[in-house]
Write a protein that holds these residues in place. Structure first.
Motif, short mmCIF file in Angstrom:
data_model
loop_
_atom_site.label_atom_id
_atom_site.label_comp_id
_atom_site.label_asym_id
_atom_site.label_seq_id
_atom_site.Cartn_x
_atom_site.Cartn_y
_atom_site.Cartn_z
N SER A 369 0.82 -1.21 0.00
CA SER A 369 0.00 0.00 0.00
C SER A 369 0.86 1.26 0.00
CB SER A 369 -0.93 -0.01 1.22
OG SER A 369 -1.57 1.23 1.36
N GLU A 370 1.88 1.27 0.85
CA GLU A 370 2.71 2.47 0.94
C GLU A 370 3.60 2.65 -0.29
OE1 GLU A 370 2.28 4.75 3.02
OE2 GLU A 370 0.86 3.64 4.26
N ILE A 371 4.07 1.56 -0.87
CA ILE A 371 4.88 1.65 -2.09
C ILE A 371 4.07 2.24 -3.24
CG2 ILE A 371 5.85 0.20 -3.92
CD1 ILE A 371 7.82 0.68 -1.78
N ALA A 372 2.78 1.87 -3.30
CA ALA A 372 1.93 2.33 -4.40
C ALA A 372 1.30 3.70 -4.13
CB ALA A 372 0.82 1.30 -4.65
N ALA A 373 1.46 4.22 -2.91
CA ALA A 373 0.74 5.45 -2.53
C ALA A 373 1.21 6.67 -3.30
CB ALA A 373 0.88 5.68 -1.02
N LEU A 385 8.29 7.96 2.11
CA LEU A 385 7.91 6.57 2.30
C LEU A 385 8.42 6.05 3.65
CD1 LEU A 385 6.96 3.72 1.35
CD2 LEU A 385 9.24 3.46 0.34
N LYS A 386 9.69 6.33 3.94
CA LYS A 386 10.26 5.83 5.20
C LYS A 386 9.56 6.44 6.41
CE LYS A 386 14.82 4.83 3.27
NZ LYS A 386 16.26 5.11 3.31
N ARG A 387 9.18 7.73 6.28
CA ARG A 387 8.47 8.36 7.40
C ARG A 387 7.11 7.71 7.61
NH1 ARG A 387 7.50 14.66 6.89
NH2 ARG A 387 6.15 13.90 5.23
N ARG A 388 6.39 7.41 6.52
CA ARG A 388 5.08 6.78 6.66
C ARG A 388 5.21 5.38 7.27
NH1 ARG A 388 4.75 8.63 1.36
NH2 ARG A 388 4.66 6.49 0.50
N LEU A 389 6.21 4.63 6.82
CA LEU A 389 6.41 3.29 7.37
C LEU A 389 6.78 3.35 8.85
CD1 LEU A 389 8.40 1.69 4.42
CD2 LEU A 389 6.05 1.19 5.07
N ALA A 390 7.63 4.30 9.21
CA ALA A 390 8.02 4.44 10.62
C ALA A 390 6.81 4.82 11.47
CB ALA A 390 9.11 5.49 10.76
N ALA A 391 5.94 5.67 10.92
CA ALA A 391 4.75 6.06 11.68
C ALA A 391 3.83 4.87 11.90
CB ALA A 391 4.01 7.18 10.93
#
Length: 628
Positions: A369-373, A385-391
């Motif tokens: 989901s995050e890769i395609a966002a 991307l890294k910030r969203r994953l960390a969150a």
């Protein structure tokens, strides 16, 4: 109201346990006990026993154990107080005195329950009468049999504003409005809420009707109409069909959540009795907790369209704060435009079972989901991307699970952007708190040797020779084929340095190889091992056609092989400690035979079964082995 130990002991004494169990399980007399195939797991040889003298049941296969109250909560899925009330009524006892307000509330609820049951009977009668011809045609068109319709209590509400109101007039308009059966409009008489609809009763865990869902017959809006929230019905806490699904789910070991009640009904008719559904709302925390009480990894199977996939992702995000070790979600993706009802009618149960077998883990769904966002072309976008994953990871309450997600997301990001795994280097601790980091030392040849790990129970089990030799060989073969993974698991592999036998020595050599050279490929590994006299053993591992894992195969897809290798290492390290603890718990159970020892043994049996399942999922099918 106070339930004293004396009261509960009296209740157990008055309840014939074999009679209670025999309502849903076929028992056979075996001496002074009864036996059967266990209702909590699939088995062909009976290992489930019921002892009326001692007042408990026990399964020697899966460890299920308890008394009459436990049977009602675990097998029937009732809350504790509801289980007690039902047993009290059957035993001819009286519940302890309630305070006045609680008694009035209980009496009010009793009236509402009776009204809902009478409404359900009214709708069933109308479905089977002249007025229900069109509704019966709809069921036939959708492939719903008469038997299925009866099992789910399906009915029909006439296209009238007052027929239900007239049939239930003895309850009075105020109670029918409170039950959600009538609509009250200012300065007008209340009228029937459901008109011209196929009716589906919504039941609580005790099987009592608490609400209805109505599907329109023909054209009209809304297509589906649910009861409003009432004193009996809380949409966010209710799962449709939970009363019927929980026993099937405990037997199959899985629970399936789909979008709507027609999906649930179609799946049940196709043989998937363990399906439930939320009721027109996004999956809530309470509903997720309900699912987790039944299975560690519920399967979410929402529709294949955009709305269904967005609902699945919302459920994934909502679950994050509640994740715990071993507790997660998995996602079943349907072909675009199909729902489970469509799929089983068009392609049959086997097609749906095949999709369940390929359920996607929660971490994969979040990552995709995050890769395609958003685009990931610039440094800023990649940082986003890294910030969203960390969150996402930071929202996890359990610190161990949070740590694993952070590590997993970091590794995936590195691999995705072509940076490869990071070098393994311990970082000094910041601040002055805690003990100083352990330091390594140099041997006589000047090579750096890492510090010995602390002797945890896990490490002791491994050093005592508790490694599964086949799995250990497979892991070693995988590390030689994928040497970049050695650095990632340095701490774990270090704990194997003292394992006994040739495998332990080879593990030690592999760790030494990684310490000598961080930029390893398979050729370098084999060369260095040859210098230490391990060339023949390493070569045999790479030729071992009997090792049925993807990561031991030369032609395996790299990413999948590394993921499987990481999982195999986790299982290999965890299993000896679980086995040792299980042996200790079993010995304690045989000695004391009390609830505490049974609970301990049951928990460890489940852990052992989970590890076996994880390992089985890594094994290649027979046809894949033959291809090699």
């Amino acid at each position: 109201m106070s339930l004293t130990p004396a009261f509960l002991d009296e209740l157990r004494a008055r309840t014939l346990l074999s009679g209670l169990v025999a309502k849903t399980v076929k028992l056979q007399k075996a001496g002074r006990e009864f036996r059967a195939c266990c209702p909590f797991h699939n088995e062909k040889t009976p290992s489930f026993y019921v002892n009326d003298d001692k007042g408990f049941y026990h399964c020697f296969g899966c460890g299920a154990h308890g008394d009459a109250i436990r049977w009602m909560t675990d097998q029937r899925g009732l809350p504790f107080i509801d289980a007690v009330k039902e047993l009290v009524q059957a035993a001819g006892m009286e519940m302890p005195e309630q305070d006045r307000r609680s008694a009035e509330k209980a009496e009010r609820a009793k009236g509402l329950h009776e009204a809902m049951e009478d409404a359900a009977k009214f709708f069933i009668d109308k479905l089977n009468g002249i007025e229900g011809a069109e509704a019966r045609a709809v069921l036939k068109k959708r492939g719903i049999t008469d038997e299925t319709a009866r099992a789910f209590g399906m009915g029909y509400s006439p296209d009238s504003r007052g027929k239900l109101k007239e049939a239930l007039k003895g309850y009075g308009d105020p109670m029918l409005v409170e039950a959600g059966l009538l609509i009250s409009v200012e300065k007008k008489d209340p009228y029937d809420r459901f008109r011209g609809r196929l009716m589906i009763p919504i039941r609580d865990v005790r099987g009592r009707t608490i609400a209805f869902g109505g599907r329109i017959i023909g054209d009209g809006e809304p297509k589906y109409l649910n009861s409003p929230e009432t004193p009996l019905f809380d949409k966010g806490r209710t799962l449709y069909n939970l009363d019927r699904a929980q026993a099937a789910a405990r037997k199959s070991g899985r629970i399936i959540a789909v979008e709507g009640y027609m999906d649930v009904i179609a799946l049940a008719q196709a043989g998937f009795a363990e399906a439930v559904a939320p009721l027109g709302t996004a999956m809530t925390e309470h509903q997720l907790e309900r699912l987790w009480r039944i299975a560690d990894v519920p399967l979410l199977c929402f529709d294949g369209d955009s709305a269904g996939q967005k609902a699945a992702l919302r459920a994934a995000h909502r679950a994050m704060p509640m994740l715990e070790p071993g507790r997660s979600l998995a996602f079943v993706t349907l072909p675009d435009g199909l729902d489970p009802d469509d799929l089983v009618r068009a392609q049959g149960p086997a097609a749906f079972e095949a999709l369940l077998a390929k359920a996607q883990p929660l971490v994969d769904r979040l990552w995709e989901s995050e890769i395609a966002a958003e685009p990931l072309d610039t440094p800023e976008q990649r940082a986003g991307l890294k910030r969203r994953l960390a969150a996402l990871a930071d929202g996890i309450g359990d610190s161990n699970v949070k740590h694993e997600y952070l590590a997993e997301f970091r590794e995936r990001a590195d691999l995705h952007f072509g940076r490869g795994p990071r070098n393994f280097e311990s970082r000094p601790q910041r601040g002055g708190g805690g003990a100083p980091p352990a330091r390594g030392k140099r041997d006589k040849r000047g090579n750096w040797v890492p510090p010995e790990p602390p002797l945890t129970q896990q490490t002791r089990s491994l050093q005592a020779g508790g490694l599964d030799p086949i799995l250990a060989k497979a892991v070693l073969a995988g590390l030689i084929r994928h040497p970049a993974e050695i650095a990632r698991h340095m701490e774990v592999l270090g704990s194997l340095r003292g394992a006994s036998g040739a495998l332990g020595k080879l593990f030690e050599a592999v760790v030494d190889v990684a310490l000598e050279d961080r930029q390893l490929d398979r050729t370098k590994v084999l060369t260095i091992l040859a210098k230490s006299g391990f060339d023949q053993m390493a070569s045999e591992l790479l030729r071992a056609d009997t090792l049925p894992f993807s990561f031991t195969r030369p032609q395996a897809e790299e990413k999948k092989a590394r993921e499987d290798l990481n999982e195999a290492i986790a299982v290999m390290v965890a299993r000896p400690a679980v086995d040792a603890a299980l042996a200790e718990a079993t010995a304690a159970m045989l000695e004391r035979f009390d609830d505490e020892s049974f609970a301990r043994q049951t928990a460890l049996l489940r852990q052992r079964q989970e590890l076996e399942t994880r390992l089985a999922n890594l094994m290649l099918a027979d046809d894949e082995n033959l291809e090699d």
